[in-house]
Structures are given as structure tokens and as C-alpha cells.
Design a protein around this motif. Structure first.
Motif, PDB file in Angstrom:
ATOM      1  N   GLN A  35      13.302  -8.914   5.159  1.00 23.91           N
ATOM      2  CA  GLN A  35      11.873  -8.619   4.984  1.00 23.91           C
ATOM      3  C   GLN A  35      11.634  -7.114   4.970  1.00 23.91           C
ATOM      4  N   ARG A  36      12.305  -6.413   5.874  1.00 20.81           N
ATOM      5  CA  ARG A  36      12.131  -4.962   5.940  1.00 20.81           C
ATOM      6  C   ARG A  36      12.730  -4.277   4.713  1.00 20.81           C
ATOM      7  N   ALA A  37      13.875  -4.765   4.243  1.00 23.47           N
ATOM      8  CA  ALA A  37      14.490  -4.187   3.045  1.00 23.47           C
ATOM      9  C   ALA A  37      13.570  -4.354   1.838  1.00 23.47           C
ATOM     10  N   LEU A  38      12.970  -5.527   1.696  1.00 21.17           N
ATOM     11  CA  LEU A  38      12.067  -5.754   0.561  1.00 21.17           C
ATOM     12  C   LEU A  38      10.785  -4.940   0.697  1.00 21.17           C
ATOM     13  N   LYS A  39      10.277  -4.791   1.922  1.00 20.64           N
ATOM     14  CA  LYS A  39       9.094  -3.961   2.124  1.00 20.64           C
ATOM     15  C   LYS A  39       9.415  -2.507   1.781  1.00 20.64           C
ATOM     16  N   LEU A  40      10.585  -2.048   2.211  1.00 18.64           N
ATOM     17  CA  LEU A  40      10.990  -0.681   1.900  1.00 18.64           C
ATOM     18  C   LEU A  40      11.141  -0.489   0.391  1.00 18.64           C
ATOM     19  N   MET A  41      11.666  -1.504  -0.294  1.00 23.22           N
ATOM     20  CA  MET A  41      11.782  -1.433  -1.757  1.00 23.22           C
ATOM     21  C   MET A  41      10.387  -1.282  -2.380  1.00 23.22           C
ATOM     22  N   GLY A  42       9.423  -2.052  -1.881  1.00 22.21           N
ATOM     23  CA  GLY A  42       8.048  -1.927  -2.370  1.00 22.21           C
ATOM     24  C   GLY A  42       7.455  -0.563  -2.062  1.00 22.21           C
ATOM     25  N   ASP A  43       7.735  -0.050  -0.854  1.00 21.79           N
ATOM     26  CA  ASP A  43       7.236   1.272  -0.476  1.00 21.79           C
ATOM     27  C   ASP A  43       7.789   2.359  -1.388  1.00 21.79           C
ATOM     28  N   THR A  44       9.088   2.253  -1.719  1.00 27.35           N
ATOM     29  CA  THR A  44       9.674   3.270  -2.591  1.00 27.35           C
ATOM     30  C   THR A  44       9.019   3.234  -3.968  1.00 27.35           C
ATOM     31  N   ARG A  45       8.768   2.020  -4.457  1.00 26.54           N
ATOM     32  CA  ARG A  45       8.114   1.886  -5.765  1.00 26.54           C
ATOM     33  C   ARG A  45       6.699   2.461  -5.707  1.00 26.54           C
ATOM     34  N   ASP A  46       5.947   2.109  -4.651  1.00 31.22           N
ATOM     35  CA  ASP A  46       4.569   2.576  -4.520  1.00 31.22           C
ATOM     36  C   ASP A  46       4.478   4.097  -4.395  1.00 31.22           C
ATOM     37  N   ASN A  47       5.517   4.699  -3.806  1.00 29.80           N
ATOM     38  CA  ASN A  47       5.522   6.150  -3.598  1.00 29.80           C
ATOM     39  C   ASN A  47       6.334   6.902  -4.653  1.00 29.80           C
ATOM     40  N   CYS A  48       6.666   6.203  -5.747  1.00 29.41           N
ATOM     41  CA  CYS A  48       7.394   6.801  -6.872  1.00 29.41           C
ATOM     42  C   CYS A  48       8.730   7.406  -6.451  1.00 29.41           C
ATOM     43  N   VAL A  49       9.399   6.758  -5.488  1.00 29.63           N
ATOM     44  CA  VAL A  49      10.741   7.173  -5.090  1.00 29.63           C
ATOM     45  C   VAL A  49      11.718   6.312  -5.878  1.00 29.63           C
ATOM     46  N   PRO A  50      12.605   6.926  -6.631  1.00 28.83           N
ATOM     47  CA  PRO A  50      13.546   6.123  -7.421  1.00 28.83           C
ATOM     48  C   PRO A  50      14.535   5.389  -6.516  1.00 28.83           C
ATOM     49  N   ALA A  51      14.749   4.119  -6.816  1.00 28.77           N
ATOM     50  CA  ALA A  51      15.740   3.322  -6.089  1.00 28.77           C
ATOM     51  C   ALA A  51      16.984   3.214  -6.964  1.00 28.77           C
ATOM     52  N   ASP A  52      18.114   3.632  -6.421  1.00 29.95           N
ATOM     53  CA  ASP A  52      19.349   3.606  -7.195  1.00 29.95           C
ATOM     54  C   ASP A  52      20.146   2.335  -6.895  1.00 29.95           C
ATOM     55  N   SER A  53      21.362   2.283  -7.398  1.00 31.25           N
ATOM     56  CA  SER A  53      22.194   1.082  -7.227  1.00 31.25           C
ATOM     57  C   SER A  53      22.517   0.822  -5.762  1.00 31.25           C
ATOM     58  N   ILE A  54      22.618   1.858  -4.950  1.00 30.00           N
ATOM     59  CA  ILE A  54      22.879   1.678  -3.519  1.00 30.00           C
ATOM     60  C   ILE A  54      21.711   0.959  -2.866  1.00 30.00           C
ATOM     61  N   ALA A  55      20.502   1.383  -3.168  1.00 31.95           N
ATOM     62  CA  ALA A  55      19.311   0.748  -2.600  1.00 31.95           C
ATOM     63  C   ALA A  55      19.194  -0.701  -3.042  1.00 31.95           C
ATOM     64  N   HIS A  56      19.402  -0.935  -4.341  1.00 36.89           N
ATOM     65  CA  HIS A  56      19.304  -2.300  -4.846  1.00 36.89           C
ATOM     66  C   HIS A  56      20.385  -3.202  -4.234  1.00 36.89           C
ATOM     67  N   SER A  57      21.594  -2.696  -4.127  1.00 34.43           N
ATOM     68  CA  SER A  57      22.683  -3.482  -3.543  1.00 34.43           C
ATOM     69  C   SER A  57      22.404  -3.825  -2.087  1.00 34.43           C
ATOM     70  N   ALA A  58      21.902  -2.858  -1.331  1.00 33.80           N
ATOM     71  CA  ALA A  58      21.590  -3.105   0.080  1.00 33.80           C
ATOM     72  C   ALA A  58      20.467  -4.130   0.227  1.00 33.80           C
ATOM     73  N   ALA A  59      19.445  -4.047  -0.626  1.00 33.32           N
ATOM     74  CA  ALA A  59      18.351  -5.024  -0.567  1.00 33.32           C
ATOM     75  C   ALA A  59      18.851  -6.420  -0.935  1.00 33.32           C
ATOM     76  N   ILE A  60      19.698  -6.498  -1.951  1.00 33.31           N
ATOM     77  CA  ILE A  60      20.277  -7.795  -2.339  1.00 33.31           C
ATOM     78  C   ILE A  60      21.150  -8.336  -1.216  1.00 33.31           C
ATOM     79  N   ASN A  61      21.941  -7.462  -0.607  1.00 32.59           N
ATOM     80  CA  ASN A  61      22.793  -7.858   0.511  1.00 32.59           C
ATOM     81  C   ASN A  61      21.957  -8.401   1.670  1.00 32.59           C
ATOM     82  N   ALA A  62      20.868  -7.729   1.980  1.00 34.31           N
ATOM     83  CA  ALA A  62      20.004  -8.177   3.076  1.00 34.31           C
ATOM     84  C   ALA A  62      19.431  -9.557   2.795  1.00 34.31           C
ATOM     85  N   CYS A  63      19.106  -9.834   1.546  1.00 34.55           N
ATOM     86  CA  CYS A  63      18.547 -11.150   1.189  1.00 34.55           C
ATOM     87  C   CYS A  63      19.625 -12.224   1.107  1.00 34.55           C
TER      88      CYS A  63
END
Length: 93
Positions: free
Chosen positions: A58-86
């Protein structure tokens, strides 16, 4: 004013990406934001990794949303970690 590297006594003693450190990682990210450090991929990726290691999907997905809302680019590391958490606790569905 120049940015300085804090002495070892002021640095975290445990890497924030280790299992069980997601709370500390979120706290450090909050401190970074509070102190006016520009948010970028480098400031967010350790927190993504810690949330992934801690199965905090839940926190990983919220952080992913926060990065998008704040125009912070999410790279492959961020996406992999979020997928791993889920994926680990069976939240992929």
C-alpha cells in the motif's frame, strides 16, 4: 549556503533498503522534503526498495502516486520495487 555531507555520527547506521527499514525510509524521505531538498528519483528509490523489501504494497503504491503527482520520474528501480511489494504478499490481482 552549500550542501554538506553529514559526519558518520549523523548518518543512518542501517541502510534504508534493508528488510524492516521501511518506516525509517519514509521518515528520511519526509525529512528530505521538509528540508527543501528537491525531490527526484534518487531521493525516492531507497524508499521504494525498503517498502518492497518490507512487503508494504500500500505504501509503495501510494509513493508511486505521490511521485507522479509531484512530477518525479519513476525509473525501473522504482517500478520493480513497487511490483515486488505487490507480488510478495499476493496483492498482484
Amino acid at each position: 549556503a552549500s550542501l554538506r555531507t553529514p559526519p558518520p555520527s549523523e548518518q543512518p547506521s542501517v541502510p534504508v533498503g534493508t528488510v524492516g527499514q521501511w518506516q525509517r525510509a519514509l521518515q528520511l524521505l519526509g525529512d528530505v522534503r521538509t528540508n527543501g531538498v528537491p525531490a527526484d528519483t534518487i531521493t525516492h528509490n531507497p524508499t521504494f526498495s525498503a517498502c518492497g523489501s518490507g512487503h508494504q504494497w500500500q505504501r509503495a503504491l501510494k509513493l508511486m502516486g505521490d511521485t507522479r503527482d509531484n512530477c518525479v520520474p519513476a525509473d525501473s528501480i522504482a517500478h520493480s520495487a513497487a511490483i515486488n511489494a505487490c507480488g510478495n504478499p499476493g496483492q498482484w490481482q
